[in-house]
Design an enzyme around this catalytic site. Structure first.
Site, PDB file in Angstrom:
ATOM      1  CB  VAL A 327      -0.947   0.011   1.214  1.00 60.40           C
ATOM      2  CG1 VAL A 327      -1.614   1.375   1.375  1.00 60.40           C
ATOM      3  CG2 VAL A 327      -2.021  -1.067   1.069  1.00 60.40           C
ATOM      4  CD1 TRP A 330      -1.193   1.469  -6.191  1.00 58.01           C
ATOM      5  CD2 TRP A 330      -1.666   3.186  -4.845  1.00 58.01           C
ATOM      6  NE1 TRP A 330      -2.216   2.174  -6.760  1.00 58.01           N
ATOM      7  CE2 TRP A 330      -2.530   3.237  -5.954  1.00 58.01           C
ATOM      8  CE3 TRP A 330      -1.779   4.157  -3.854  1.00 58.01           C
ATOM      9  CZ2 TRP A 330      -3.488   4.228  -6.107  1.00 58.01           C
ATOM     10  CZ3 TRP A 330      -2.729   5.147  -4.010  1.00 58.01           C
ATOM     11  CH2 TRP A 330      -3.571   5.177  -5.120  1.00 58.01           C
ATOM     12  CG  HIS A 331       0.124   5.978  -1.217  1.00 61.05           C
ATOM     13  ND1 HIS A 331      -0.313   4.777  -0.697  1.00 61.05           N
ATOM     14  CD2 HIS A 331      -0.940   6.828  -1.127  1.00 61.05           C
ATOM     15  CE1 HIS A 331      -1.574   4.897  -0.308  1.00 61.05           C
ATOM     16  NE2 HIS A 331      -1.977   6.128  -0.543  1.00 61.05           N
ATOM     17  N   GLY A 332       3.979   5.866  -3.958  1.00 57.29           N
ATOM     18  CA  GLY A 332       5.072   6.599  -4.572  1.00 57.29           C
ATOM     19  C   GLY A 332       6.395   5.864  -4.520  1.00 57.29           C
ATOM     20  CG  PHE A 496      -0.045   9.122  -5.005  1.00 61.71           C
ATOM     21  CD1 PHE A 496       1.313   9.263  -4.817  1.00 61.71           C
ATOM     22  CD2 PHE A 496      -0.908   9.681  -4.073  1.00 61.71           C
ATOM     23  CE1 PHE A 496       1.812   9.955  -3.717  1.00 61.71           C
ATOM     24  CE2 PHE A 496      -0.423  10.365  -2.974  1.00 61.71           C
ATOM     25  CZ  PHE A 496       0.931  10.498  -2.804  1.00 61.71           C
TER      26      PHE A 496
END
Length: 496
Positions: A327, A330-332, A496
């Protein structure tokens, strides 16, 4: 086009009039064309690249629906999923890989600068640019591929509906992350209901206030603290981190409100993406109310696929930590996001372990207590306030954990994050953050919007009062936007 611009208002008015003046296949075609145009405004090459990725996934889906052998369906699904993941990895995580190699081999010639110079000399452009919304549309494509392979999509997938589903402009840029059952079956039959339109206008106006009035006005003072945390007091760092958490909530949930509102005005219902996360008394509950479509995606396609809680306690905690580390990733493409996700995975695992221990102790105590022994009355007058106070203390503690982790989320590097955390932990002396009173006040407004989400449905007013309420809210929104709009800022989740 940002939702908060006049250009988008004119664009949506034209789309709205065209949408309801057409019917059937022509209406769906108009949605697809306008959605492609909406994305192409940012970049025509990336719009073509986006269409190519959707085409690859569609070809795999049609192939899966036309073959009977499970092994061939699995192969087609795997190839299409790998293509989408490779696309995401190259554009989003390539530079992180170079940085990692540079740390492993510091004396070598591997560096971001060297690669960009080589890229400019050979290809004519200076760097790899991240396509807009790549994380969101990649997850939607992968979810659809998996659902088709698992037999959850019974109808024949057509190109027009599939491309419209993936590229639908209100939710394209920053979610919510839609799945087959959320939207696809209803694309060709939107419902023109006055109740939906009223609710849609309300959500758009509310989202504008949350984004422009609250979130955008918090950016400058908060970023000043994050750029040089060692200059500011520990209390200022705590307030800045808490303010950043509220800012992200108002920014992202404000965008989601507008996306859902625009969808409702076009006759479509999108799933809720936030539900009062800051008023939760456990990390698990907080994540059940924060970016819900991503959390449920990770639960269904990663956590459960890894075995969930079906393979023993150790494996359960490993799956939980790995899922939330992903998770974060996934954001960066930064170690800070990975550490942020890992921290929440560990926190959720500890919380689950403590919960199981307390539950087992309670069960043991109940078994030891004689059937005829007097039992404590837990429903009396004094127990209810005590229980409410305990729940409030837990909610404050959970929010503090979220705020502490948010330092990773908004710091430029791990080193900056740790300096920030040291100021918070030690309550060090230092400067007071700029516009302190304004940040506290705006944070309180953000908590008010957070509390509004506890209402499961709007008040059951007559249409006359609903229109009057919308008129009053619209007037208030115009006044607030005219008085407090600080200038346009991109939505934080665009990156994102």
């Amino acid at each position: 086009m940002l939702f908060t611009t006049l250009g988008f208002l004119l664009f949506f008015c034209l789309v709205y009039l065209l949408h309801w003046s057409l019917s059937g296949r022509a209406r769906t075609i108009s949605l697809l064309v306008t959605s492609i145009g909406f994305y192409a405004v940012w970049s025509i090459p990336f719009a073509l690249h986006f269409l190519a990725m959707v085409s690859i996934s569609f070809a795999a889906i049609r192939g899966m629906q036309n073959v009977e052998l499970p092994s061939r369906r699995n192969l087609l699904a795997a190839l299409a999923i790998l293509a989408n993941l490779a696309n995401l990895l190259v554009f989003k995580y390539f530079y992180l890989g170079i940085v990692s190699l540079h740390h492993i081999f510091p004396g070598g010639q591997i560096s971001v600068g060297a690669f960009n110079r080589w890229l400019e000399n050979t290809a004519g452009f200076a760097e790899i640019t991240l396509p807009l919304a790549i994380s969101f549309y990649t997850f939607q494509l992968i979810a659809f591929l998996i659902d088709v392979n698992r037999g959850r999509v019974e109808e024949k997938v057509t190109a027009l509906k599939f491309f419209t589903f993936i590229m639908f402009f209100p939710q394209l840029v920053a979610g919510p992350i839609l799945r087959y059952q959320d939207f696809y079956p209803f694309i060709d039959r939107p419902q023109a209901e006055s109740e939906k339109i009223r609710r849609g206008i309300y959500l758009v106006l509310q989202g504008l206030i949350k984004k422009v009035v609250v979130a955008d006005n918090m950016v400058g003072p908060i970023q000043a603290v994050f750029q040089a945390p060692e200059d500011y007091s520990g209390l200022s760092c705590w307030i800045a981190a808490a303010g950043f958490s509220v800012r992200v909530f108002c920014d992202f949930s404000g965008y989601t409100d507008m996306a859902r509102g625009l969808g409702l005005m076009l006759g479509y219902e999108f799933p809720e993406n936030f539900h009062a996360p800051f008023l939760r008394s456990s990390l698990r509950e907080l994540w059940q109310g924060w970016h819900m479509t991503l959390t449920m995606w990770m639960r269904d396609y990663i956590y459960i696929s890894l075995g969930g809680n079906r393979r023993g306690v150790v494996r359960e905690y490993f799956n939980l930590i790995l899922t939330f580390t992903l998770v974060g990733a996934w954001h960066g493409a930064n170690y800070t996001y990975i550490l942020w996700g890992f921290m929440h995975g560990v926190g959720l695992s500890i919380e689950r372990w403590l919960g199981s221990r307390l539950a087992s102790r309670k069960t043991s105590a109940d078994m030891l207590q004689a059937d005829d022994a007097p039992r404590t009355n837990r429903s009396g007058f004094w127990s209810q306030p005590a229980a409410g106070l305990f729940k409030t203390v837990r909610a404050v503690f959970v929010f503090a954990i979220f705020v502490y982790g948010a330092v990773y989320f908004n710091s430029a590097s791990v080193g900056v994050a740790h300096r920030f955390m040291w100021q918070m932990t030690s309550l060090a002396e230092g400067k007071t953050m700029p516009a302190l009173a304004a940040i506290v006040g705006l944070s309180a407004v953000g908590f008010f919007f957070n509390a509004l989400q506890l209402r499961r449905r709007a008040p059951d007013w007559s249409p006359r009062w609903q229109y009057a309420g919308l008129l009053a809210l619209g007037f208030l929104a115009i006044v607030l936007l005219g008085r407090f709009a600080p200038g346009s800022h991109d939505y934080i989740y665009f990156q994102f």
